[in-house]
Design a protein around this motif. Structure first.
Motif, PDB file in Angstrom:
ATOM      1  N   LYS A 112       0.834  -1.279  -0.046  1.00 45.14           N
ATOM      2  CA  LYS A 112       0.061   0.073   0.099  1.00 45.14           C
ATOM      3  C   LYS A 112       0.810   1.369  -0.084  1.00 45.14           C
ATOM      4  O   LYS A 112       0.487   2.245  -0.510  1.00 45.14           O
ATOM      5  N   THR A 113       2.063   1.114   0.681  1.00 44.73           N
ATOM      6  CA  THR A 113       2.666   2.338   0.756  1.00 44.73           C
ATOM      7  C   THR A 113       3.486   2.616  -0.550  1.00 44.73           C
ATOM      8  O   THR A 113       3.518   3.568  -1.104  1.00 44.73           O
ATOM      9  N   ILE A 114       3.870   1.523  -1.045  1.00 43.78           N
ATOM     10  CA  ILE A 114       4.637   1.732  -2.644  1.00 43.78           C
ATOM     11  C   ILE A 114       3.473   2.321  -3.528  1.00 43.78           C
ATOM     12  O   ILE A 114       3.774   3.002  -4.444  1.00 43.78           O
ATOM     13  N   TYR A 115       2.216   1.758  -3.402  1.00 41.48           N
ATOM     14  CA  TYR A 115       1.202   2.114  -4.342  1.00 41.48           C
ATOM     15  C   TYR A 115       1.023   3.731  -4.251  1.00 41.48           C
ATOM     16  O   TYR A 115       0.886   4.537  -5.243  1.00 41.48           O
ATOM     17  N   TYR A 116       0.826   4.134  -2.752  1.00 36.90           N
ATOM     18  CA  TYR A 116       0.654   5.502  -2.727  1.00 36.90           C
ATOM     19  C   TYR A 116       1.727   6.488  -2.973  1.00 36.90           C
ATOM     20  O   TYR A 116       1.581   7.594  -3.204  1.00 36.90           O
ATOM     21  N   VAL A 117       3.063   6.098  -2.926  1.00 39.94           N
ATOM     22  CA  VAL A 117       4.177   6.645  -3.494  1.00 39.94           C
ATOM     23  C   VAL A 117       3.882   6.741  -4.954  1.00 39.94           C
ATOM     24  O   VAL A 117       4.005   8.090  -5.553  1.00 39.94           O
ATOM     25  N   PHE A 118       3.352   5.658  -5.598  1.00 38.88           N
ATOM     26  CA  PHE A 118       3.475   5.984  -7.158  1.00 38.88           C
ATOM     27  C   PHE A 118       2.402   6.860  -7.694  1.00 38.88           C
ATOM     28  O   PHE A 118       2.542   7.817  -8.454  1.00 38.88           O
ATOM     29  N   MET A 119       1.319   6.745  -6.331  1.00 41.47           N
ATOM     30  CA  MET A 119      -0.091   7.916  -6.670  1.00 41.47           C
ATOM     31  C   MET A 119       0.495   9.299  -6.427  1.00 41.47           C
ATOM     32  O   MET A 119       0.045  10.107  -7.181  1.00 41.47           O
ATOM     33  N   GLY A 120       1.431   9.568  -5.419  1.00 42.85           N
ATOM     34  CA  GLY A 120       1.680  10.764  -5.175  1.00 42.85           C
ATOM     35  C   GLY A 120       2.675  11.398  -6.119  1.00 42.85           C
ATOM     36  O   GLY A 120       2.594  12.651  -6.261  1.00 42.85           O
ATOM     37  N   THR A 121       3.238  10.693  -7.042  1.00 42.81           N
ATOM     38  CA  THR A 121       4.021  11.462  -7.991  1.00 42.81           C
ATOM     39  C   THR A 121       3.360  12.048  -9.199  1.00 42.81           C
ATOM     40  O   THR A 121       3.588  12.810 -10.030  1.00 42.81           O
ATOM     41  N   MET A 122       1.980  11.497  -9.167  1.00 41.32           N
ATOM     42  CA  MET A 122       1.093  12.208 -10.105  1.00 41.32           C
ATOM     43  C   MET A 122       0.766  13.571  -9.780  1.00 41.32           C
ATOM     44  O   MET A 122       0.373  14.273 -10.682  1.00 41.32           O
ATOM     45  N   MET A 123       1.067  13.885  -8.868  1.00 46.99           N
ATOM     46  CA  MET A 123       0.718  15.397  -8.240  1.00 46.99           C
ATOM     47  C   MET A 123       2.136  16.212  -8.480  1.00 46.99           C
ATOM     48  O   MET A 123       1.712  17.462  -8.336  1.00 46.99           O
ATOM     49  N   ILE A 124       3.109  15.715  -9.003  1.00 45.72           N
ATOM     50  CA  ILE A 124       4.063  16.784  -9.453  1.00 45.72           C
ATOM     51  C   ILE A 124       4.177  17.071 -10.851  1.00 45.72           C
ATOM     52  O   ILE A 124       4.157  16.108 -11.826  1.00 45.72           O
ATOM     53  N   PRO A 125       4.179  18.281 -11.159  1.00 41.13           N
ATOM     54  CA  PRO A 125       4.203  18.507 -12.592  1.00 41.13           C
ATOM     55  C   PRO A 125       5.301  18.076 -13.326  1.00 41.13           C
ATOM     56  O   PRO A 125       6.296  18.459 -12.795  1.00 41.13           O
ATOM     57  N   ALA A 155       8.976   6.230 -16.734  1.00 37.48           N
ATOM     58  CA  ALA A 155       8.623   6.675 -15.436  1.00 37.48           C
ATOM     59  C   ALA A 155       7.484   7.419 -15.372  1.00 37.48           C
ATOM     60  O   ALA A 155       6.583   7.330 -14.377  1.00 37.48           O
ATOM     61  N   ILE A 156       7.400   8.558 -16.168  1.00 27.74           N
ATOM     62  CA  ILE A 156       6.407   9.322 -15.975  1.00 27.74           C
ATOM     63  C   ILE A 156       5.053   8.795 -16.379  1.00 27.74           C
ATOM     64  O   ILE A 156       3.938   9.121 -15.966  1.00 27.74           O
ATOM     65  N   SER A 157       4.999   7.743 -17.255  1.00 23.73           N
ATOM     66  CA  SER A 157       3.520   7.211 -17.698  1.00 23.73           C
ATOM     67  C   SER A 157       3.285   5.933 -16.683  1.00 23.73           C
ATOM     68  O   SER A 157       2.103   5.684 -16.682  1.00 23.73           O
ATOM     69  N   LEU A 158       4.257   5.726 -15.834  1.00 24.98           N
ATOM     70  CA  LEU A 158       4.053   4.528 -15.069  1.00 24.98           C
ATOM     71  C   LEU A 158       2.873   4.698 -13.918  1.00 24.98           C
ATOM     72  O   LEU A 158       1.793   3.857 -13.856  1.00 24.98           O
ATOM     73  N   PRO A 159       2.804   5.789 -13.063  1.00 23.90           N
ATOM     74  CA  PRO A 159       1.639   5.814 -12.219  1.00 23.90           C
ATOM     75  C   PRO A 159       0.171   5.917 -12.582  1.00 23.90           C
ATOM     76  O   PRO A 159      -0.407   5.073 -12.041  1.00 23.90           O
ATOM     77  N   ILE A 160      -0.336   6.519 -13.677  1.00 24.30           N
ATOM     78  CA  ILE A 160      -1.495   6.566 -14.232  1.00 24.30           C
ATOM     79  C   ILE A 160      -1.906   5.219 -14.691  1.00 24.30           C
ATOM     80  O   ILE A 160      -2.958   4.554 -14.547  1.00 24.30           O
TER      81      ILE A 160
END
Length: 284
Positions: A112-125, A155-160
């Protein structure tokens, strides 16, 4: 009661007609730039300034496409983008599907922590990270290389992509895996023999979204590349725009060459793409 039912039916039919009419108007408005681009690409140079009609006055001039393909190394830019798009999309689908399957279906510590880290990167322009990204790529000796450009795109495309696939895997019943385990299948066999075929619609969504993103990418290439021969197709369009003149007939032909592959991919995969959306592939 029958009169009221008839009135409601007429009102419903009238509302549907209005909605369909508005959608048709919106479709025409959306398609007009593409139609205008194709029309201009088939006109002769002098006709562009004298004929405002969408229908060329003279015979269709397909020579513009041949000249645009060979002009100023545009062919190389197209081939570069084809290579970048193919590698990035394949890389994203492979890595994101593995990560999403592991996070969604496997019992892992800290997933879950790994997943939230991935999702958190979506907020970085993305443009805000260009400086640090360029420093990292340069320190790795990958500046001004194809690999140094494609790795950040992946790397940029992975979170979404992970978000879409994980949401899809979460919707699948666990009984599917349990039956496969009883039959002796291992985790990786379940992944590529069961999960991947079931996730075709979600994968189609990822392919189209990432293809559009990579195919239209320009800013990162401008930061990463100093060699014009490595530039993608968006950079290639600039060769038709001079300091004092713009070759509109060649520019429109080049833009048509750029747009047609995207349209073809969407047409071929639209069924899976729509299924990916309607089946909950992008639900949170």
């Amino acid at each position: 009661m029958e009169i009221r039912t008839a009135q409601r039916t007429r009102q419903s039919v009238g509302a549907k007609m209005i909605i369909h009419l508005l959608l048709m108007v919106w479709s025409v408005i959306s398609l007009f730039p593409i139609i205008w681009m194709l029309s201009t690409s088939l006109k002769e140079k002098n006709e562009i300034y004298t004929n405002a009609s969408l229908i060329p006055r003279n015979a269709l001039n397909f020579k513009n496409y041949i000249e645009a393909w060979n002009y100023g190394g545009f062919k190389l830019y197209v081939l570069n983008s084809l290579f970048y798009t193919t590698v990035v999309v394949v890389g994203v689908v492979l890595i994101a599907s593995l990560a999403a399957y592991a996070i969604s279906r496997l019992e892992l510590v800290g997933k879950k922590t790994i997943y939230y880290v991935f999702m958190g990167t979506m907020m970085i322009p993305v443009p805000g990270a260009f400086i640090s990204l360029f420093i990292v790529v340069s320190n790795l000796g990958l500046a001004n290389t194809r690999l140094g450009y494609m790795l950040p795109l992946i790397a940029i495309s992975l979170p979404i992509s992970i978000f879409i696939l994980k949401s899809f895997f979460d919707e699948l019943p666990k009984e599917i895996e349990e039956s496969a385990i009883i039959d002796g299948a291992r985790s990786f066999q379940i992944y590529y023999k069961i999960m991947i075929p079931l996730a075709r619609s979600a994968i189609a969504t990822i392919v189209i979204l990432n293809m559009l993103s990579v195919w239209n990418e320009f800013l990162l290439a401008l930061v990463m590349f100093s060699n014009n021969k490595l530039m993608p197709i968006q950079m290639g369009l600039s060769v038709f725009v001079g300091q004092y003149t713009t070759q509109y007939e060649l520019l429109m032909a080049a833009m048509s060459i750029m747009v047609i592959p995207v349209i073809l991919v969407y047409v071929l995969m639209q069924k899976q793409f729509i299924q990916g959306i309607t089946s909950g592939a992008i639900k949170g």
